[in-house]
Design an enzyme around this catalytic site. Structure first.
Site, PDB file in Angstrom:
ATOM      1  N   GLU A  37       0.804  -0.838  -0.085  1.00  0.00           N
ATOM      2  CA  GLU A  37       0.072   0.273  -0.198  1.00  0.00           C
ATOM      3  C   GLU A  37       0.882   1.226   0.287  1.00  0.00           C
ATOM      4  O   GLU A  37       1.910   1.582   0.512  1.00  0.00           O
ATOM      5  CB  GLU A  37      -0.931   0.147   1.462  1.00  0.00           C
ATOM      6  CG  GLU A  37      -2.134  -0.428   1.100  1.00  0.00           C
ATOM      7  CD  GLU A  37      -3.486   1.197   0.403  1.00  0.00           C
ATOM      8  OE1 GLU A  37      -2.445   2.098  -0.134  1.00  0.00           O
ATOM      9  OE2 GLU A  37      -4.066   1.131   0.570  1.00  0.00           O
ATOM     10  N   ASP A  38       0.373   2.374  -0.606  1.00  0.00           N
ATOM     11  CA  ASP A  38       1.049   3.967  -0.355  1.00  0.00           C
ATOM     12  C   ASP A  38       0.931   3.845   0.818  1.00  0.00           C
ATOM     13  O   ASP A  38       2.081   4.783   1.462  1.00  0.00           O
ATOM     14  CB  ASP A  38       0.691   4.654  -1.480  1.00  0.00           C
ATOM     15  CG  ASP A  38      -1.247   4.379  -1.686  1.00  0.00           C
ATOM     16  OD1 ASP A  38      -1.889   4.196  -0.956  1.00  0.00           O
ATOM     17  OD2 ASP A  38      -1.436   5.726  -2.411  1.00  0.00           O
TER      18      ASP A  38
ATOM     19  N   ASP B 119      -3.826   5.342   6.585  1.00  0.00           N
ATOM     20  CA  ASP B 119      -4.250   6.378   6.966  1.00  0.00           C
ATOM     21  C   ASP B 119      -5.958   6.063   8.498  1.00  0.00           C
ATOM     22  O   ASP B 119      -5.210   5.959   9.203  1.00  0.00           O
ATOM     23  CB  ASP B 119      -5.457   7.582   6.045  1.00  0.00           C
ATOM     24  CG  ASP B 119      -5.603   8.843   6.199  1.00  0.00           C
ATOM     25  OD1 ASP B 119      -5.098   9.366   7.619  1.00  0.00           O
ATOM     26  OD2 ASP B 119      -6.687   9.483   6.107  1.00  0.00           O
TER      27      ASP B 119
ATOM     28  N   PHE C 218      -1.722  16.092   4.919  1.00  0.00           N
ATOM     29  CA  PHE C 218      -2.046  15.154   3.360  1.00  0.00           C
ATOM     30  C   PHE C 218      -0.813  15.403   2.402  1.00  0.00           C
ATOM     31  O   PHE C 218       0.041  16.925   2.222  1.00  0.00           O
ATOM     32  CB  PHE C 218      -3.426  16.489   2.710  1.00  0.00           C
ATOM     33  CG  PHE C 218      -3.897  15.105   1.899  1.00  0.00           C
ATOM     34  CD1 PHE C 218      -4.425  13.713   2.510  1.00  0.00           C
ATOM     35  CD2 PHE C 218      -3.247  15.593   0.490  1.00  0.00           C
ATOM     36  CE1 PHE C 218      -4.833  13.249   1.584  1.00  0.00           C
ATOM     37  CE2 PHE C 218      -4.183  14.685  -0.730  1.00  0.00           C
ATOM     38  CZ  PHE C 218      -4.666  13.389  -0.174  1.00  0.00           C
TER      39      PHE C 218
ATOM     40  N   ARG D 283       0.978  11.783  -8.584  1.00  0.00           N
ATOM     41  CA  ARG D 283       1.424  11.421  -8.285  1.00  0.00           C
ATOM     42  C   ARG D 283       2.196  10.857  -8.992  1.00  0.00           C
ATOM     43  O   ARG D 283       3.390  10.033  -8.622  1.00  0.00           O
ATOM     44  CB  ARG D 283       0.279  10.036  -9.068  1.00  0.00           C
ATOM     45  CG  ARG D 283      -0.829   9.441  -8.631  1.00  0.00           C
ATOM     46  CD  ARG D 283      -1.174   8.366  -9.349  1.00  0.00           C
ATOM     47  NE  ARG D 283      -3.044   8.190  -8.709  1.00  0.00           N
ATOM     48  CZ  ARG D 283      -4.076   8.272  -7.752  1.00  0.00           C
ATOM     49  NH1 ARG D 283      -3.258   7.501  -7.226  1.00  0.00           N
ATOM     50  NH2 ARG D 283      -4.694   8.277  -7.495  1.00  0.00           N
TER      51      ARG D 283
HETATM   52  P1  IMP Z   1      -7.534   4.453   5.255  1.00  0.00           P
HETATM   53  O1  IMP Z   1      -8.481   3.926   4.220  1.00  0.00           O
HETATM   54  O2  IMP Z   1      -8.436   5.915   5.887  1.00  0.00           O
HETATM   55  O3  IMP Z   1      -6.482   4.253   5.713  1.00  0.00           O
HETATM   56  O4  IMP Z   1      -6.585   5.376   3.696  1.00  0.00           O
HETATM   57  C1  IMP Z   1      -5.861   4.917   2.259  1.00  0.00           C
HETATM   58  C2  IMP Z   1      -6.628   5.777   1.422  1.00  0.00           C
HETATM   59  O5  IMP Z   1      -6.515   6.646   1.455  1.00  0.00           O
HETATM   60  C3  IMP Z   1      -4.959   5.578   0.448  1.00  0.00           C
HETATM   61  O6  IMP Z   1      -4.700   4.314   0.227  1.00  0.00           O
HETATM   62  C4  IMP Z   1      -5.054   6.631  -0.083  1.00  0.00           C
HETATM   63  O7  IMP Z   1      -5.788   6.594  -1.503  1.00  0.00           O
HETATM   64  C5  IMP Z   1      -5.813   7.800   0.632  1.00  0.00           C
HETATM   65  N1  IMP Z   1      -4.882   8.504   1.150  1.00  0.00           N
HETATM   66  C6  IMP Z   1      -5.313   8.801   2.594  1.00  0.00           C
HETATM   67  N2  IMP Z   1      -3.823   9.647   2.830  1.00  0.00           N
HETATM   68  C7  IMP Z   1      -3.824   9.625   2.317  1.00  0.00           C
HETATM   69  C8  IMP Z   1      -2.370  11.247   1.496  1.00  0.00           C
HETATM   70  O8  IMP Z   1      -2.072  12.116   2.867  1.00  0.00           O
HETATM   71  N3  IMP Z   1      -2.231  11.481   0.614  1.00  0.00           N
HETATM   72  C9  IMP Z   1      -2.905  10.665  -0.802  1.00  0.00           C
HETATM   73  N4  IMP Z   1      -3.565   9.471  -0.371  1.00  0.00           N
HETATM   74  C10 IMP Z   1      -4.008   9.773   0.950  1.00  0.00           C
HETATM   75 MG    MG Z   2      -5.927   7.482  -3.429  1.00  0.00          MG
END
Ligand code: IMP
Ligand code: MG
Length: 174
Positions: free
Chosen positions: A97-98, A101, A150, A163
């Site tokens: 995963e990138d 959050d 962010f 990206r």
């Molecule tokens: P989660 O389900 O809240 O953990 O969100 C994960 C997804 O939200 C990641 O795979 C990203 O696509 C997006 N995301 C969360 N924080 C960021 C950020 O700081 N920059 C860019 N994308 C983010």
């Molecule tokens: Mg995203």
């Protein structure tokens, strides 16, 4: 208007990805591994990580999930828009995963992968934002822990832009 402040340079990213690759190579020594990148965000990290893993047998595949929400936040409502094509039964799987959050996307994916009879399922994320966590999920491998903000670049987007930036920056929207 938006401004970007670099927080992780190309060389910091390269060094940390090499370290992660070395750790993963050691942990899976003698085994074969299936890397599954979560599109779109993981595409650059996945490409670099795969080349930093010194195992004889590594397969790669991708999955794509959508979560409906605002540009900078996921809603937690997740749907699978592209599934893996490899058969994962009996395989050692590493989800790539990138960023984590709230943790909702990975918790959903982890659960879905546990039902596919893989031998093991672990998680590798480039960035972890532990303070933002809403569900209990811990990555097995983390590139960098970041407290807040962010982030864009190196695969990470804001509304699908940025990206392609080679470093990771803090995006300030005004
Ligand atoms: P989660 O389900 O809240 O953990 O969100 C994960 C997804 O939200 C990641 O795979 C990203 O696509 C997006 N995301 C969360 N924080 C960021 C950020 O700081 N920059 C860019 N994308 C983010
Ligand atoms: Mg995203």
């Amino acid at each position: 208007m938006s401004t970007c402040k670099t927080i992780l340079s190309k060389s910091q990213l390269q060094k940390r990805v090499s370290e992660l690759g070395a750790q993963i190579s050691q942990d899976y020594s003698g085994k074969s591994l299936v890397l599954i990148g979560v599109l779109n965000g993981a595409f650059i990290f996945m490409a670099d990580l795969a080349r930093a893993i010194a195992l004889e047998r590594v397969q790669v595949d991708f999955i794509r999930v959508s979560s409906y929400g605002k540009e900078s936040e996921s809603s937690g409502e997740i749907t699978l828009s592209k599934d893996v094509e490899l058969d994962l039964e009996g395989k050692d799987v590493l989800l790539v995963e990138d960023i984590i959050d709230t943790g909702r996307t990975l918790a959903w994916l982890h659960h879905s992968f546990q039902q596919r009879k893989a031998a093991s399922v672990r998680i590798c994320t480039l960035i972890d934002k532990p303070e933002r966590r809403e569900v209990d999920i811990q990555p097995d491998y983390t590139g960098f822990a970041v407290a807040q903000g962010f982030l864009v670049g190196y695969g990470l987007d804001y509304a699908e832009d940025f990206r392609h930036f080679p470093e990771i920056s803090h995006l300030e929207l005004s």
